[in-house]
Motif scaffolding. Sequence first.
Motif, PDB file in Angstrom:
ATOM      1  N   ALA A  49       0.798  11.286   7.341  1.00 35.32           N
ATOM      2  CA  ALA A  49       1.585  11.853   6.245  1.00 35.32           C
ATOM      3  C   ALA A  49       3.052  11.453   6.345  1.00 35.32           C
ATOM      4  O   ALA A  49       3.716  11.218   5.327  1.00 35.32           O
ATOM      5  CB  ALA A  49       1.447  13.369   6.225  1.00 35.32           C
ATOM      6  N   GLU A  50       3.560  11.362   7.567  1.00 39.90           N
ATOM      7  CA  GLU A  50       4.951  10.927   7.759  1.00 39.90           C
ATOM      8  C   GLU A  50       5.171   9.512   7.232  1.00 39.90           C
ATOM      9  O   GLU A  50       6.286   9.143   6.860  1.00 39.90           O
ATOM     10  CB  GLU A  50       5.314  10.985   9.247  1.00 39.90           C
ATOM     11  CG  GLU A  50       5.460  12.398   9.790  1.00 39.90           C
ATOM     12  CD  GLU A  50       5.504  12.432  11.313  1.00 39.90           C
ATOM     13  OE1 GLU A  50       5.459  11.346  11.947  1.00 39.90           O
ATOM     14  OE2 GLU A  50       5.576  13.544  11.865  1.00 39.90           O
ATOM     15  N   GLN A  51       4.088   8.718   7.205  1.00 38.84           N
ATOM     16  CA  GLN A  51       4.161   7.338   6.713  1.00 38.84           C
ATOM     17  C   GLN A  51       3.899   7.246   5.202  1.00 38.84           C
ATOM     18  O   GLN A  51       3.930   6.160   4.637  1.00 38.84           O
ATOM     19  CB  GLN A  51       3.136   6.472   7.455  1.00 38.84           C
ATOM     20  CG  GLN A  51       3.303   6.456   8.959  1.00 38.84           C
ATOM     21  CD  GLN A  51       4.637   5.861   9.384  1.00 38.84           C
ATOM     22  OE1 GLN A  51       5.050   4.825   8.867  1.00 38.84           O
ATOM     23  NE2 GLN A  51       5.307   6.517  10.320  1.00 38.84           N
ATOM     24  N   GLY A  52       3.609   8.394   4.574  1.00 33.52           N
ATOM     25  CA  GLY A  52       3.347   8.413   3.141  1.00 33.52           C
ATOM     26  C   GLY A  52       1.900   8.206   2.749  1.00 33.52           C
ATOM     27  O   GLY A  52       1.591   8.005   1.574  1.00 33.52           O
ATOM     28  N   VAL A  53       0.979   8.275   3.710  1.00 32.94           N
ATOM     29  CA  VAL A  53      -0.442   8.047   3.442  1.00 32.94           C
ATOM     30  C   VAL A  53      -0.989   9.140   2.524  1.00 32.94           C
ATOM     31  O   VAL A  53      -0.677  10.314   2.678  1.00 32.94           O
ATOM     32  CB  VAL A  53      -1.232   7.997   4.766  1.00 32.94           C
ATOM     33  CG1 VAL A  53      -2.739   8.026   4.523  1.00 32.94           C
ATOM     34  CG2 VAL A  53      -0.835   6.765   5.565  1.00 32.94           C
ATOM     35  N   VAL A 244      -9.065  -2.362  20.834  1.00 34.39           N
ATOM     36  CA  VAL A 244      -9.321  -0.932  20.950  1.00 34.39           C
ATOM     37  C   VAL A 244      -7.994  -0.193  21.123  1.00 34.39           C
ATOM     38  O   VAL A 244      -6.934  -0.790  21.127  1.00 34.39           O
ATOM     39  CB  VAL A 244     -10.268  -0.638  22.130  1.00 34.39           C
ATOM     40  CG1 VAL A 244     -11.636  -1.248  21.879  1.00 34.39           C
ATOM     41  CG2 VAL A 244      -9.687  -1.158  23.450  1.00 34.39           C
ATOM     42  N   GLY A 245      -8.094   1.122  21.286  1.00 33.32           N
ATOM     43  CA  GLY A 245      -6.898   1.945  21.406  1.00 33.32           C
ATOM     44  C   GLY A 245      -6.597   2.637  20.094  1.00 33.32           C
ATOM     45  O   GLY A 245      -6.987   2.176  19.017  1.00 33.32           O
ATOM     46  N   GLU A 246      -5.912   3.773  20.191  1.00 27.29           N
ATOM     47  CA  GLU A 246      -5.672   4.584  19.001  1.00 27.29           C
ATOM     48  C   GLU A 246      -4.574   3.993  18.121  1.00 27.29           C
ATOM     49  O   GLU A 246      -3.554   3.504  18.609  1.00 27.29           O
ATOM     50  CB  GLU A 246      -5.321   6.012  19.404  1.00 27.29           C
ATOM     51  CG  GLU A 246      -6.518   6.742  20.013  1.00 27.29           C
ATOM     52  CD  GLU A 246      -6.283   8.218  20.189  1.00 27.29           C
ATOM     53  OE1 GLU A 246      -7.012   9.012  19.556  1.00 27.29           O
ATOM     54  OE2 GLU A 246      -5.374   8.570  20.962  1.00 27.29           O
ATOM     55  N   GLY A 247      -4.803   4.071  16.828  1.00 24.80           N
ATOM     56  CA  GLY A 247      -3.815   3.542  15.905  1.00 24.80           C
ATOM     57  C   GLY A 247      -4.170   3.857  14.471  1.00 24.80           C
ATOM     58  O   GLY A 247      -5.225   4.432  14.163  1.00 24.80           O
ATOM     59  N   LEU A 248      -3.272   3.477  13.587  1.00 19.83           N
ATOM     60  CA  LEU A 248      -3.466   3.606  12.147  1.00 19.83           C
ATOM     61  C   LEU A 248      -3.314   2.242  11.497  1.00 19.83           C
ATOM     62  O   LEU A 248      -2.416   1.474  11.868  1.00 19.83           O
ATOM     63  CB  LEU A 248      -2.429   4.551  11.542  1.00 19.83           C
ATOM     64  CG  LEU A 248      -2.594   6.052  11.783  1.00 19.83           C
ATOM     65  CD1 LEU A 248      -1.310   6.777  11.429  1.00 19.83           C
ATOM     66  CD2 LEU A 248      -3.760   6.605  10.964  1.00 19.83           C
ATOM     67  N   LEU A 249      -4.176   1.946  10.569  1.00 25.10           N
ATOM     68  CA  LEU A 249      -4.003   0.805   9.677  1.00 25.10           C
ATOM     69  C   LEU A 249      -3.607   1.391   8.329  1.00 25.10           C
ATOM     70  O   LEU A 249      -4.350   2.209   7.763  1.00 25.10           O
ATOM     71  CB  LEU A 249      -5.290   0.002   9.561  1.00 25.10           C
ATOM     72  CG  LEU A 249      -5.246  -1.307   8.758  1.00 25.10           C
ATOM     73  CD1 LEU A 249      -6.409  -2.200   9.156  1.00 25.10           C
ATOM     74  CD2 LEU A 249      -5.283  -1.068   7.248  1.00 25.10           C
ATOM     75  N   ILE A 250      -2.449   1.007   7.821  1.00 26.56           N
ATOM     76  CA  ILE A 250      -1.904   1.577   6.587  1.00 26.56           C
ATOM     77  C   ILE A 250      -1.705   0.462   5.584  1.00 26.56           C
ATOM     78  O   ILE A 250      -1.115  -0.574   5.907  1.00 26.56           O
ATOM     79  CB  ILE A 250      -0.563   2.289   6.863  1.00 26.56           C
ATOM     80  CG1 ILE A 250      -0.753   3.400   7.904  1.00 26.56           C
ATOM     81  CG2 ILE A 250       0.010   2.872   5.575  1.00 26.56           C
ATOM     82  CD1 ILE A 250       0.532   4.001   8.417  1.00 26.56           C
ATOM     83  N   ALA A 251      -2.187   0.650   4.356  1.00 26.46           N
ATOM     84  CA  ALA A 251      -2.126  -0.419   3.363  1.00 26.46           C
ATOM     85  C   ALA A 251      -1.874   0.150   1.972  1.00 26.46           C
ATOM     86  O   ALA A 251      -2.264   1.284   1.661  1.00 26.46           O
ATOM     87  CB  ALA A 251      -3.431  -1.213   3.358  1.00 26.46           C
ATOM     88  N   SER A 252      -1.225  -0.651   1.139  1.00 30.82           N
ATOM     89  CA  SER A 252      -1.025  -0.277  -0.256  1.00 30.82           C
ATOM     90  C   SER A 252      -1.245  -1.490  -1.140  1.00 30.82           C
ATOM     91  O   SER A 252      -1.044  -2.628  -0.719  1.00 30.82           O
ATOM     92  CB  SER A 252       0.373   0.296  -0.485  1.00 30.82           C
ATOM     93  OG  SER A 252       1.357  -0.677  -0.207  1.00 30.82           O
ATOM     94  N   ARG A 253      -1.629  -1.227  -2.381  1.00 29.06           N
ATOM     95  CA  ARG A 253      -1.917  -2.283  -3.340  1.00 29.06           C
ATOM     96  C   ARG A 253      -1.066  -2.057  -4.580  1.00 29.06           C
ATOM     97  O   ARG A 253      -1.033  -0.968  -5.147  1.00 29.06           O
ATOM     98  CB  ARG A 253      -3.402  -2.248  -3.716  1.00 29.06           C
ATOM     99  CG  ARG A 253      -3.802  -3.211  -4.812  1.00 29.06           C
ATOM    100  CD  ARG A 253      -5.291  -3.158  -5.092  1.00 29.06           C
ATOM    101  NE  ARG A 253      -5.794  -1.804  -5.254  1.00 29.06           N
ATOM    102  CZ  ARG A 253      -7.074  -1.510  -5.421  1.00 29.06           C
ATOM    103  NH1 ARG A 253      -7.987  -2.457  -5.397  1.00 29.06           N
ATOM    104  NH2 ARG A 253      -7.460  -0.262  -5.573  1.00 29.06           N
TER     105      ARG A 253
END
Length: 267
Positions: A49-53, A244-253
């Motif tokens: 949410a902090e990233q605007g997702v 591997v490892g924890e993370g987020l993939l964030i994308a916009s179109r």
Amino acid sequence: MSTNEQHGNKQGQRHRSAPVLWAAAQSLSVAGDVAANVRRHLRFMEIAAEQGVRFLLFPELSLTGYEPAMARGLAFTELDSRLQLLNNKAQALKMVTVVGAPLLSRTRADVQIAALTLGLDVGARVYTKQHLHSGEESVFTVGSGGASVDFQEERVHLAVCADFSHAAHAQKAATAGATLYAASVLISGPGYANDSGLLQDYSRTHRMPVLMANHAGVTGGWQSAGRSALWAETGERVAQIAGVGEGLLIASRTETGWTARTLTVSL
């Protein structure tokens, strides 16, 4: 947390006044510890949410880990208070969130593998896995799928792991007008090339973007490959988490194409 920016295709898209930020959560699950996993989900949701997702997808059985032997004892109900905590958070953050859990049927006779969509209304919207992986039938029963997830101008069709191994599943999503095919999975290293290839092919064949959220590490004795990814409607891989490892993939179109970045998460 660290960020790695990637830019995707620049093909023209139909106008969207407020582009959605999509995200795949590549998360670890503590075997059988639902309380710990709920806390982990809540933190992932806050970071996203902090990233605007505005749409966040977790892996298959993310709330329990992929633990078939424990599934019945850990299984949720549709009105489970543990889901309500997550739903309240999703609503507060205004972020549609899809989590994974074993789900008891209304008669409590059967356990199904579910993807539960939170944040749209008061309760969870249920999707149940329609195609079981070999061996899962000893614990789980076949599900019936579920309705599309519609919000803003988007229509998301969900898949849980082996669902997407059946081409008709993706075809049905495309025919129904899906603007995103969202797959919650557990894919190991040996299966990654084949499975990611299928998802990429669906994106190209159906002109339908595909988002895939995989586990971040070992779960249920399986070593996940990680490498959660997004493929554009051209078939191009827009972004992928490295290993591997924890993370987020964030994308916009937008009208000019896709922009994506990956974010390393340390909890």
